[in-house]
Structure formats: C-alpha cells, structure tokens
Design a protein around this motif. Structure first.
Motif, PDB file in Angstrom:
ATOM      1  N   ARG A   1      -7.233   8.673   4.602  1.00  0.00           N
ATOM      2  CA  ARG A   1      -6.884  10.094   4.657  1.00  0.00           C
ATOM      3  C   ARG A   1      -8.045  10.861   5.264  1.00  0.00           C
ATOM      4  O   ARG A   1      -9.198  10.469   5.160  1.00  0.00           O
ATOM      5  CB  ARG A   1      -6.487  10.626   3.279  1.00  0.00           C
TER       6      ARG A   1
ATOM      7  N   ALA B   1      -5.668   2.116   3.566  1.00  0.00           N
ATOM      8  CA  ALA B   1      -5.071   3.448   3.651  1.00  0.00           C
ATOM      9  C   ALA B   1      -6.188   4.432   3.938  1.00  0.00           C
ATOM     10  O   ALA B   1      -7.314   4.272   3.458  1.00  0.00           O
ATOM     11  CB  ALA B   1      -4.345   3.788   2.362  1.00  0.00           C
TER      12      ALA B   1
ATOM     13  N   ARG C   1      -4.619   4.698  -9.547  1.00  0.00           N
ATOM     14  CA  ARG C   1      -5.766   5.507  -9.116  1.00  0.00           C
ATOM     15  C   ARG C   1      -5.900   6.654 -10.104  1.00  0.00           C
ATOM     16  O   ARG C   1      -5.027   7.522 -10.178  1.00  0.00           O
ATOM     17  CB  ARG C   1      -5.567   6.005  -7.694  1.00  0.00           C
TER      18      ARG C   1
ATOM     19  N   LYS D   1      -1.014   4.644   5.363  1.00  0.00           N
ATOM     20  CA  LYS D   1      -1.198   3.214   5.635  1.00  0.00           C
ATOM     21  C   LYS D   1      -1.745   2.998   7.027  1.00  0.00           C
ATOM     22  O   LYS D   1      -1.261   3.585   7.999  1.00  0.00           O
ATOM     23  CB  LYS D   1       0.137   2.495   5.522  1.00  0.00           C
TER      24      LYS D   1
ATOM     25  N   LEU E   1      -3.925  -4.499   5.534  1.00  0.00           N
ATOM     26  CA  LEU E   1      -3.628  -3.071   5.394  1.00  0.00           C
ATOM     27  C   LEU E   1      -4.705  -2.348   4.587  1.00  0.00           C
ATOM     28  O   LEU E   1      -5.233  -2.888   3.622  1.00  0.00           O
ATOM     29  CB  LEU E   1      -2.304  -2.891   4.643  1.00  0.00           C
TER      30      LEU E   1
ATOM     31  N   THR F   1      -9.181   3.818   1.655  1.00  0.00           N
ATOM     32  CA  THR F   1      -8.842   3.059   0.455  1.00  0.00           C
ATOM     33  C   THR F   1      -9.072   1.581   0.725  1.00  0.00           C
ATOM     34  O   THR F   1      -8.463   1.010   1.627  1.00  0.00           O
ATOM     35  CB  THR F   1      -7.360   3.252   0.081  1.00  0.00           C
ATOM     36  N   VAL F   2      -9.978   1.008  -0.025  1.00  0.00           N
ATOM     37  CA  VAL F   2     -10.174  -0.431   0.011  1.00  0.00           C
ATOM     38  C   VAL F   2      -9.287  -0.978  -1.102  1.00  0.00           C
ATOM     39  O   VAL F   2      -9.566  -0.722  -2.277  1.00  0.00           O
ATOM     40  CB  VAL F   2     -11.650  -0.790  -0.250  1.00  0.00           C
TER      41      VAL F   2
ATOM     42  N   LEU G   1       0.824  -1.224   0.000  1.00  0.00           N
ATOM     43  CA  LEU G   1       0.000   0.000   0.000  1.00  0.00           C
ATOM     44  C   LEU G   1       0.854   1.268   0.000  1.00  0.00           C
ATOM     45  O   LEU G   1       0.506   2.283   0.614  1.00  0.00           O
ATOM     46  CB  LEU G   1      -0.975   0.013   1.173  1.00  0.00           C
TER      47      LEU G   1
ATOM     48  N   PRO H   1      -3.215   9.104   0.922  1.00  0.00           N
ATOM     49  CA  PRO H   1      -3.671   8.345   2.079  1.00  0.00           C
ATOM     50  C   PRO H   1      -2.503   7.752   2.867  1.00  0.00           C
ATOM     51  O   PRO H   1      -1.401   7.622   2.332  1.00  0.00           O
ATOM     52  CB  PRO H   1      -4.512   7.224   1.456  1.00  0.00           C
TER      53      PRO H   1
END
Ligand SMILES: Cc1cc2nc3c(=O)[nH]c(=O)nc-3n(C[C@H](O)[C@H](O)[C@H](O)COP(=O)(O)OP(=O)(O)OC[C@H]3O[C@@H](n4cnc5c(N)ncnc54)[C@H](O)[C@@H]3O)c2cc1C
Ligand code: SF4
Ligand code: SF4
Ligand code: FES
Lengths: 361, 292
Positions: B109, B107, A270, B22, B105, B62-63, A80, B20
């Motif tokens: 924001r 993310a 993204r 983690k 995990l 964030t998925v 990530l 974003p």
C-alpha cells in the motif's frame, strides 16, 4: 458546538431511570458503574447500576471507540486476500464528563481529519455521546486546559445538574432525535431553569482552587524553552516506565500493529494494539537503535507530544486535564507538578512585582 | 459539532487507506550480501497503470505471515510498469522477505510520505549524496532527474559505501559515471582489493567529497540519504560549504506502523516522519528535537 438554548430541554431527576431505559432500547448502553473504590465505563444490563456521582473512571470512554486490541484484517497466506470482520454495534455512551468529551473530540480530529480511519469512523457513526456535568477533585485541572465545559467538543446531549432537574443541551441532530423519541419524560425550559443552569456552571468554576491549578498559558513555549531543563531528568528518575499514564489518558492513541498467524499458518490476523511511548521498544529499530534511548527521553516525549505536538497536528492541546495520569501513576508523578517545576521559580507573580525590569528589557 | 467532522460523520465511508493491494514478485536481484532488489507488479491492472509516486516516497509492504514494513521506492516514476524496492536483511520481517522468489505474492500500500521537492528543484543544480543503502531512495531521484534532464542544471552524485562488495546497483552506477550529463564521485571506506581499486581510487568518508563539488551552493538543491549517524557530519560539511539549510533535504527513518499519521510511532518532535516526511529540510533539524 453552538448552543441552542431554545432547543434545550429539562429532564426531571426522577425521570432519569426512564431516560436510561429509553437509551437502552437504542443500542448498547455504556455508562459509569462502581468497581470497588473506583469507577469504570461498562456495558449496562440494569440501569440501576449506573453511577451518576463519580469523579473519574479508571479508563476513559475511549476504550469503546478504540479498544485495546483491534483487528484490522485477516488474510489468507495463499491468496493474500484481506478481509475485515469488523462490525461495530450501535452504542450510547452515557455520563461522560466534559474533559472526556473533549478527549473524544481530540481522537476525532486525529482519526478523522486526514486519511480518515474507516474503522474508527464506522464506530463513531454508530456512537451517541451523552455528557453530564461533574465536580472536580484535587487531581482535576480541566479549567487550565479549557475543557471544564463541553463547549467546543463533539457530543449529542449534555446533562447539567441544576438541583432537582437536569438541564439538557442538544449538540447534534442525533441528540435532537433522542429527545423527540423520549419527549414524554422531558419538559420545556423556563426562565428559572436557565438561571439555575447559569448558576450551576459558575458554581463549578468556583470549586477549583485556582492557586493550585497549573498555568497553561504559553505552555508550548515553556516546554520548548525548557527542553534541556534538568527537571525532566529529575522527574524521570522516579518514573517506572509502566505506561499507566498513557493507557489511562483519554487522548493517547498510539498503537503497534502485528501479524499473528493461526496454528497452521494459513490465516493471519493483523492486529493493532495500544502501546505506550513510555516503553523502550516504542522507538526501537533494526540493529538495536533506539530513537528515544533513555527513560528521561521518553518521559519528556510524552509532555512534548501532548503540549507541543498535538497543537501542531490538530490545533489543540493533547491534555484535557482529567487528572487520570497523576491519580493512577504508581510513582505519584503529577503532570501539574512537573509543569509547575518547568515553569520554574522565576514565575509570573515575581515578574508582576517588578514590572520595570521586564518592560525595559 | 465541528463542521468538518459533521460532514465526515454524514458521508459514506471512505476507501480504506490501510488496505494493501496484491502484488506479484516479478524479479529478485541480489545486489550485495544481504541486499536484494525486488520488482513487483500489482495484480490489479488499473493500479499498475495509475501508480505514480514522487522520488523519496515509500510503501508499506506486507511480508506474508511476518507483517508490514516501510520500504523506500527505488524505481523512478518515469519508468512505469514495475515498482522496485531494495531491502537489506536486518531482522525478522526482512529475513522472511529475502526468502521470497519471483512468482510469490506480497501486498503493498502507498505511496506514502512527501518525497523530494522535485518540482521546486527544477531549474537548479542538484547534488545527490548517498551513503550505503541510502542510495535506494536516491536511485529513484537520480533516474527521475536524468529522464527529465532538460529541466535541471548541473547534476552531481556522491556515493560512499564500505567496499566494492557492498556497492549497490553496480552496473547502473558504472554506466552513470560514463555519462557526460552527470558528475559522479564515488568513495569507499577502505580500498583493499583489486575490485575496490577499480571502482574508485578514493578512500575515506563521504564528507570529503563535498568540497570538491563545483557548483554555486545557493543555486543548488541537495538530497541526502544515508545512515542516521552520517547526517550530522554531512549536514555540517554542507553548511560549511555554503549550501543553504533550506535547500538541503535529508530522508529520515523511524519506526512505522501505519504510514498515514495514525499510530504515532514515527514522531520526530512535533512532526510525523510518515506524513510530514520522511524528507525534511535540514532547516527543520533546528526546530525538531531528536531529529538527527
Ligand atoms: C521511510 C522508510 C524507508 C525505508 N526504506 C528502506 C529501504 O529502502 N530498504 C531497506 O532495506 N530498509 C528500509 N527501511 C528500513 C526498514 O523498514 C527496516 O529495515 C525494517 O522494518 C526492518 O524490519 P525487520 O523486521 O527485518 O527488523 P527487526 O530488527 O526485526 O525490527 C523489528 C521491527 O522494528 C521496526 N524497524 C526495524 N528497523 C527499522 C527501521 N530502520 N526503520 C523503521 N522501522 C524499523 C519494524 O517495525 C520491524 O518490523 C525504511 C524505513 C523507513 C521508515
Ligand atoms: S504512570 Fe507514572 S511511573 Fe508509569 S510511566 Fe507514567 S509517569 Fe512513569
Ligand atoms: S495527560 Fe493526564 S491529565 Fe491530561 S488528559 Fe491525559 S490522563 Fe488526563
Ligand atoms: S507511521 Fe504511524 S504515525 Fe507515522
């Protein structure tokens, strides 16, 4: 933008080619070129391709600041870790008409004022804007929107056609540097140039058919007061919901953002891409609920956002009168006509003729 | 060139508001069918200790592989160390999120939005009205107020949902009812099972509870969150009972793609749900078309 008349220069028209060649050395040169019957902003290889005499391009220069598809980041699904591969290049956009300069200033306000968008800012820092004077056609109504002249917009240089020469106004230190670099092809202004410049700008004003222009006075109030007017429904009947009007608009900025995994699903891009409030899915949320369910809702929303919403957000109208939405609409829907219909028959001329009635009320 | 813009163009690039951070899922709790509460801590310790939010604010989560979605923060900023989000499985992204386990995990924001006016509410009564999943952002407010109880006068919590099975934070809400510094009125759409009956003997709509609230409406701030359809009825009932519309706050949902006023998706009239909201005074509904 303050006018530094003392700083203005004159570019003889025969030096235009040299000017463009000079600009080309500073970065990627973008300018209007012919495309069939129409014009587009494009990257210039040969400066002879540049078309100075155009009325409007299909898409505004916005596409070089906010392209249709923008990658926000890529990330690895294992770690990530978000990375941006975004590397804007130095670019000079030449030949922008006044309305489009105002359009860019509006985008500047939206993208840079609160929560500045760093990618837009990076592009913007690397972009030089050079405007040029123009003549309106039947679709232009920038005189109504107060954007017929570059005053108040953000630009670096502005060229006004004054006959055999261009009167070059300087709008920023960046613009000043360019003049300095290419100083050999410019000359100082004279009293005569200044007179020609004044004449040229008032001549542009005279080219508009004032009686055909829409009245933008109190326009926000008009939209709010006519929120339930049947005009929306009527106009929307013809609308195809194709989104052309927003795609060609220099001030529209809405985007959608999606994550696109690559084939093995380990790296994800993204991506932001331009969308349109005229598309049904714009307001669609889970459970199939639409906040703007009908064509008329969406049609009205566009006017409402431009003529009420922007004013609230950035203290400027969201329309610069470029006429693209009307010129390109496949259903021949005209913003000017819609506004006139909304203002209705009890128009101001009628009221002027019967002042007693209105002043006593 | 406008001075403000000139300054911006000449300044170094600001931090990226869209980036974003983690976060590790530390706990997943199944609250009701299709409803899970996720707990997170950021991998960055500094971020964990500096994290602060106002009840009613939301994050963009964030998925992985699916994308970002706005979710209200259901934990209180008075209880630091973890962030909690309660998510209903409704579509693609929430479905992927529901498959994640502790140790995975994501993310995050934020926090974004305005939140409830908790400081203005100080020194007043607070009436909290939650319908269904609307209890999630209000849970943040409830714990915030109860953890700073001396700053507020009377506190009421009204909560309505379908049946006992769909009640969220069951244990917490039970314990809440046992406290004597907060008055709780719970209602269910239908009472059919023994469990339903044990939860409450009130059957009907949330609006029915409003006249039973024993508060001076002019001295009261109201926070409402529930399904969009409920707002019209709850709003009407509140006005009928004398609550000033400038003191009634509703939390609104819209499609969101950025959370920071850039993508345009969340427009409500001339405002943006993400930066001007998602909390709006009922008064705004008069001026903002299509609000509720
Ligand atoms: C400020 C705010 C706070 C929220 N808080 C919560 C919360 O605490 N718990 C919770 O379960 N849900 C919450 N939601 C709703 C949540 O964002 C949606 O349920 C989620 O986006 C649905 O995604 P999906 O892909 O599973 O659904 P799909 O039906 O597949 O939706 C497709 C897309 O539409 C958008 N979308 C769908 N539903 C909504 C919605 N209700 N609101 C906004 N965008 C939507 C999303 O971009 C989504 O990816 C909140 C929404 C907002 C705006
Ligand atoms: S371009 Fe014309 S037809 Fe297409 S969405 Fe806009 S108004 Fe409707
Ligand atoms: S609304 Fe139409 S006329 Fe106005 S700026 Fe946009 S495209 Fe041009
Ligand atoms: S979520 Fe993008 S503008 Fe509000």
């Amino acid at each position: 933008m303050e006018f530094h008349i003392d700083k203005a220069k004159v570019l003889p028209k025969e030096n235009l080619e040299k000017f463009l060649e000079g600009l080309k050395k500073l970065g990627r040169l973008i300018a209007p070129v012919r495309k069939g019957e129409k014009f587009v902003f494009d990257v210039i290889r040969d400066v002879l391709d540049v078309e100075i005499n155009y009325t409007r391009t299909i898409l505004p220069p916005k596409k070089f600041l906010l392209p249709y598809r923008r990658e926000r980041y890529t990330y690895s699904t294992d770690t990530l870790e978000f990375k941006s591969s975004f590397r804007p290049v130095e670019q000079i956009i030449f030949g922008i008409h006044s309305c489009d300069l105002h359009g860019i200033s509006i985008l500047d306000s939206v993208y840079l004022r609160d929560n500045p968008d760093p990618r837009y800012l990076e592009v913007r820092k690397k972009t030089v804007l050079i405007g040029i004077s123009c003549r309106p056609d039947e679709y232009c109504f920038c005189l109504s929107t107060g954007t017929a002249f570059p005053d108040g917009a953000n630009w670096d240089l502005f060229l006004t056609d004054i006959g055999d020469d261009y009167f070059v106004s300087i709008g920023s230190p960046k613009g000043d540097e360019i003049i300095l670099k290419l100083r050999k092809i410019f000359r100082e202004i004279t009293k005569e140039d200044l007179d020609r410049y004044k004449k040229s700008t008032s001549f542009k004003k005279a080219l508009f058919e004032i009686e055909k222009l829409p009245d933008f006075g109190r326009i926000s109030q008009v939209i709010e007061l006519e929120y339930d007017s049947p005009v929306w429904e009527e106009e929307a009947k013809r609308c195809l919901g194709c989104g052309t009007c927003t795609n060609v608009c220099p001030t529209c900025f809405c985007y959608t953002c999606v994550d696109i995994p690559d084939l093995d699903g380990r790296k994800v891009a993204r991506v932001e891409f331009t969308t349109s409030c005229q598309y049904p899915y714009y307001s669609l949320v889970a459970g199939g609920h639409y906040f703007k369910p009908t064509r008329a809702d969406r049609f009205k929303h566009r006017y409402y956002h431009k003529l009420v919403g922007y004013l609230y957000q950035i203290e400027k109208l969201g329309c610069v009168g470029c006429g693209r939405c009307s010129a390109e609409c496949p259903a021949k829907i005209s913003m000017v006509e819609t506004i006139k219909k909304l203002r209705g028959t009890a128009d101001e001329e009628e009221l002027r003729e019967a002042p007693e009635q209105t002043t006593t009320g | 060139m406008k001075k403000s813009l000139e300054k911006l163009l000449n300044k170094p690039l600001p931090g990226d508001p869209l980036l974003p951070h983690k976060a590790l899922i530390t706990d997943v709790e199944e609250l009701a069918p299709d409803h899970k509460k996720f707990s997170f801590t950021f991998l960055d310790e500094k971020l964990n200790s500096s994290w602060n939010h106002i009840p009613g604010q939301f994050v963009m989560i964030t998925v992985p592989k699916a994308g970002e979605i706005p979710i209200s923060i259901c934990s209180s900023p008075t209880r630091r160390g973890t962030i909690e989000l309660t998510v209903r499985k409704v579509g693609r992204k929430t479905e992927v999120l529901h498959r994640l386990k502790p140790g995975d995990l994501v993310a995050i924001r934020g926090p974004y939005g305005n939140g409830f006016p908790v400081e203005i509410m100080e020194g007043h009564n607070v009436l909290i009205i939650a319908g269904g999943l609307g209890i999630a952002p209000l849970r943040s407010l409830i714990w915030y107020i109860l953890d700073r109880r001396h700053l507020y006068k009377e506190v009421y919590v009204l909560y309505g949902t379908r049946n006992y099975e769909s009640v969220l934070y069951k244990e917490e809400l039970k314990r809440l009812r046992e406290r004597d510094d907060v008055k709780c009125l719970y209602i269910l759409d239908r009472i059919e099972t023994e469990e339903d009956r044990q939860w409450t003997d009130r059957q009907g709509l949330l609006t029915e509870l409003i006249p039973e609230v024993d508060l001076d409406p002019t001295e009261t701030y109201v926070a409402v969150c529930g399904p969009p359809v409920a707002y019209r009825f709850i709003g009407k009932e509140l006005l009928k009972n004398g609550y000033p519309e400038s003191q009634v706050f509703v939390s609104l949902e819209r499609k969101m793609e950025c959370g920071i006023g850039k993508c345009g998706h969340c427009q409500i009239g001339y405002k943006y749900a993400c930066v001007d909201g998602p909390i709006f005074p009922l008064w705004d509904t008069k001026n903002l078309p299509e609000m509720i």
